[in-house]
Design a protein around this motif. Structure first.
Motif, PDB file in Angstrom:
ATOM      1  N   VAL A  86       0.840  -1.197   0.000  1.00  0.00           N
ATOM      2  CA  VAL A  86       0.000   0.000   0.000  1.00  0.00           C
ATOM      3  C   VAL A  86       0.876   1.248   0.000  1.00  0.00           C
ATOM      4  O   VAL A  86       0.627   2.197  -0.742  1.00  0.00           O
ATOM      5  N   ARG A  87       1.929   1.229   0.816  1.00  0.00           N
ATOM      6  CA  ARG A  87       2.838   2.377   0.850  1.00  0.00           C
ATOM      7  C   ARG A  87       3.520   2.597  -0.500  1.00  0.00           C
ATOM      8  O   ARG A  87       3.698   3.735  -0.935  1.00  0.00           O
ATOM      9  N   GLU A  88       3.900   1.508  -1.170  1.00  0.00           N
ATOM     10  CA  GLU A  88       4.494   1.625  -2.505  1.00  0.00           C
ATOM     11  C   GLU A  88       3.508   2.268  -3.484  1.00  0.00           C
ATOM     12  O   GLU A  88       3.887   3.127  -4.282  1.00  0.00           O
ATOM     13  N   LYS A  89       2.251   1.854  -3.407  1.00  0.00           N
ATOM     14  CA  LYS A  89       1.221   2.428  -4.286  1.00  0.00           C
ATOM     15  C   LYS A  89       1.027   3.913  -3.994  1.00  0.00           C
ATOM     16  O   LYS A  89       0.851   4.707  -4.914  1.00  0.00           O
ATOM     17  N   ILE A  90       1.046   4.272  -2.722  1.00  0.00           N
ATOM     18  CA  ILE A  90       0.895   5.687  -2.353  1.00  0.00           C
ATOM     19  C   ILE A  90       2.041   6.504  -2.937  1.00  0.00           C
ATOM     20  O   ILE A  90       1.808   7.578  -3.511  1.00  0.00           O
ATOM     21  N   GLU A  91       3.263   5.997  -2.820  1.00  0.00           N
ATOM     22  CA  GLU A  91       4.418   6.702  -3.388  1.00  0.00           C
ATOM     23  C   GLU A  91       4.279   6.839  -4.904  1.00  0.00           C
ATOM     24  O   GLU A  91       4.566   7.894  -5.471  1.00  0.00           O
ATOM     25  N   GLU A  92       3.836   5.783  -5.551  1.00  0.00           N
ATOM     26  CA  GLU A  92       3.636   5.813  -6.998  1.00  0.00           C
ATOM     27  C   GLU A  92       2.576   6.850  -7.380  1.00  0.00           C
ATOM     28  O   GLU A  92       2.750   7.622  -8.324  1.00  0.00           O
ATOM     29  N   LEU A  93       1.493   6.898  -6.630  1.00  0.00           N
ATOM     30  CA  LEU A  93       0.433   7.871  -6.898  1.00  0.00           C
ATOM     31  C   LEU A  93       0.917   9.304  -6.638  1.00  0.00           C
ATOM     32  O   LEU A  93       0.539  10.230  -7.371  1.00  0.00           O
ATOM     33  N   GLN A  94       1.769   9.480  -5.641  1.00  0.00           N
ATOM     34  CA  GLN A  94       2.312  10.816  -5.383  1.00  0.00           C
ATOM     35  C   GLN A  94       3.216  11.267  -6.532  1.00  0.00           C
ATOM     36  O   GLN A  94       3.185  12.434  -6.918  1.00  0.00           O
ATOM     37  N   ARG A  95       3.991  10.346  -7.092  1.00  0.00           N
ATOM     38  CA  ARG A  95       4.818  10.684  -8.259  1.00  0.00           C
ATOM     39  C   ARG A  95       3.935  11.034  -9.454  1.00  0.00           C
ATOM     40  O   ARG A  95       4.213  11.986 -10.191  1.00  0.00           O
ATOM     41  N   LEU A  96       2.871  10.289  -9.643  1.00  0.00           N
ATOM     42  CA  LEU A  96       1.928  10.562 -10.716  1.00  0.00           C
ATOM     43  C   LEU A  96       1.277  11.936 -10.536  1.00  0.00           C
ATOM     44  O   LEU A  96       1.172  12.712 -11.487  1.00  0.00           O
ATOM     45  N   GLU A  97       0.866  12.227  -9.316  1.00  0.00           N
ATOM     46  CA  GLU A  97       0.258  13.524  -9.033  1.00  0.00           C
ATOM     47  C   GLU A  97       1.227  14.658  -9.341  1.00  0.00           C
ATOM     48  O   GLU A  97       0.845  15.666  -9.962  1.00  0.00           O
ATOM     49  N   ALA A  98       2.500  14.507  -8.958  1.00  0.00           N
ATOM     50  CA  ALA A  98       3.494  15.545  -9.223  1.00  0.00           C
ATOM     51  C   ALA A  98       3.704  15.732 -10.719  1.00  0.00           C
ATOM     52  O   ALA A  98       3.814  16.864 -11.205  1.00  0.00           O
ATOM     53  N   ALA A  99       3.746  14.647 -11.468  1.00  0.00           N
ATOM     54  CA  ALA A  99       3.929  14.735 -12.918  1.00  0.00           C
ATOM     55  C   ALA A  99       2.741  15.437 -13.570  1.00  0.00           C
ATOM     56  O   ALA A  99       2.923  16.297 -14.438  1.00  0.00           O
ATOM     57  N   LEU A 100       1.538  15.102 -13.149  1.00  0.00           N
ATOM     58  CA  LEU A 100       0.350  15.752 -13.702  1.00  0.00           C
ATOM     59  C   LEU A 100       0.298  17.227 -13.316  1.00  0.00           C
ATOM     60  O   LEU A 100      -0.076  18.082 -14.123  1.00  0.00           O
ATOM     61  N   ALA A 101       0.700  17.533 -12.094  1.00  0.00           N
ATOM     62  CA  ALA A 101       0.710  18.936 -11.662  1.00  0.00           C
ATOM     63  C   ALA A 101       1.691  19.739 -12.501  1.00  0.00           C
ATOM     64  O   ALA A 101       1.400  20.871 -12.900  1.00  0.00           O
ATOM     65  N   GLU A 102       2.844  19.163 -12.794  1.00  0.00           N
ATOM     66  CA  GLU A 102       3.832  19.855 -13.624  1.00  0.00           C
ATOM     67  C   GLU A 102       3.298  20.083 -15.028  1.00  0.00           C
ATOM     68  O   GLU A 102       3.446  21.164 -15.602  1.00  0.00           O
ATOM     69  N   LEU A 103       2.656  19.080 -15.592  1.00  0.00           N
ATOM     70  CA  LEU A 103       2.095  19.222 -16.930  1.00  0.00           C
ATOM     71  C   LEU A 103       0.996  20.285 -16.975  1.00  0.00           C
ATOM     72  O   LEU A 103       0.929  21.078 -17.910  1.00  0.00           O
ATOM     73  N   THR A 104       0.139  20.304 -15.977  1.00  0.00           N
ATOM     74  CA  THR A 104      -0.972  21.259 -16.001  1.00  0.00           C
ATOM     75  C   THR A 104      -0.562  22.661 -15.570  1.00  0.00           C
ATOM     76  O   THR A 104      -1.265  23.627 -15.870  1.00  0.00           O
ATOM     77  N   ARG A 105       0.558  22.790 -14.899  1.00  0.00           N
ATOM     78  CA  ARG A 105       1.042  24.098 -14.479  1.00  0.00           C
ATOM     79  C   ARG A 105       1.271  25.012 -15.691  1.00  0.00           C
ATOM     80  O   ARG A 105       1.112  26.221 -15.619  1.00  0.00           O
ATOM     81  N   ASN A 106       1.649  24.415 -16.813  1.00  0.00           N
ATOM     82  CA  ASN A 106       1.932  25.173 -18.026  1.00  0.00           C
ATOM     83  C   ASN A 106       0.685  25.494 -18.845  1.00  0.00           C
ATOM     84  O   ASN A 106       0.781  26.180 -19.859  1.00  0.00           O
ATOM     85  N   CYS A 107      -0.458  24.987 -18.428  1.00  0.00           N
ATOM     86  CA  CYS A 107      -1.686  25.227 -19.176  1.00  0.00           C
ATOM     87  C   CYS A 107      -2.267  26.590 -18.816  1.00  0.00           C
ATOM     88  O   CYS A 107      -2.241  27.006 -17.665  1.00  0.00           O
ATOM     89  N   SER A 108      -2.791  27.253 -19.803  1.00  0.00           N
ATOM     90  CA  SER A 108      -3.529  28.485 -19.546  1.00  0.00           C
ATOM     91  C   SER A 108      -4.654  28.575 -20.561  1.00  0.00           C
ATOM     92  O   SER A 108      -4.534  28.106 -21.696  1.00  0.00           O
ATOM     93  N   ASP A 109      -5.734  29.150 -20.136  1.00  0.00           N
ATOM     94  CA  ASP A 109      -6.902  29.266 -21.011  1.00  0.00           C
ATOM     95  C   ASP A 109      -6.580  30.134 -22.220  1.00  0.00           C
ATOM     96  O   ASP A 109      -5.857  31.118 -22.124  1.00  0.00           O
TER      97      ASP A 109
END
Length: 128
Positions: A92-115
């Motif tokens: 479960v802890r491994e999955k949480i770490e994996e999901l946190q990495r995924l969240e960070a990657a998605l946040a970085e990708l969306t940070r560059n988005c603007s309407d």
């Protein structure tokens, strides 16, 4: 003795899942009525409830089956249960770490988005 629909309702386990557990040997096959319908006892429903709780906690089916078997033994199997639970907790802890990495990657990708951009930076980055 009750039919599969009532066993499903009382345990919270779907009918097809109950049949799957029977085919896979996770629970014993129930007795059959004269008309060949499955009949379940309160012990059967209790086993199904136990498995549902294990699955709700994310235990793999093999571990849920092992825990069910340990719950019906007379001797104290606390160490075996603890080992299974600790192994599951580590996963479960491994999955949480994996999901946190995924969240960070998605946040970085969306940070560059603007309407209003003609060209979407996220789609461009994903295309590379």
């Amino acid at each position: 003795m009750i039919a599969i629909g009532e066993a499903s309702r009382r345990s919270g386990v779907g009918i097809e899942t109950i049949r799957y557990y029977e085919r896979e040997g996770v629970v014993p096959r129930p007795v059959r009525a004269a008309n060949n319908r499955r009949l379940y006892s309160e012990d059967d429903v209790g086993r199904l409830r136990f498995l549902k709780r294990c699955r709700d906690l994310g235990f793999p089916l093999a571990d849920a089956k092992a825990l069910l078997e340990l719950s019906h033994r007379d001797d104290d199997e606390c160490q075996s249960v603890k080992t299974i639970a600790e192994r599951h907790t580590a996963k479960v802890r491994e999955k949480i770490e994996e999901l946190q990495r995924l969240e960070a990657a998605l946040a970085e990708l969306t940070r560059n988005c603007s309407d209003g951009n003609v060209s979407c930076p996220m789609l461009n980055r994903l295309s590379r």
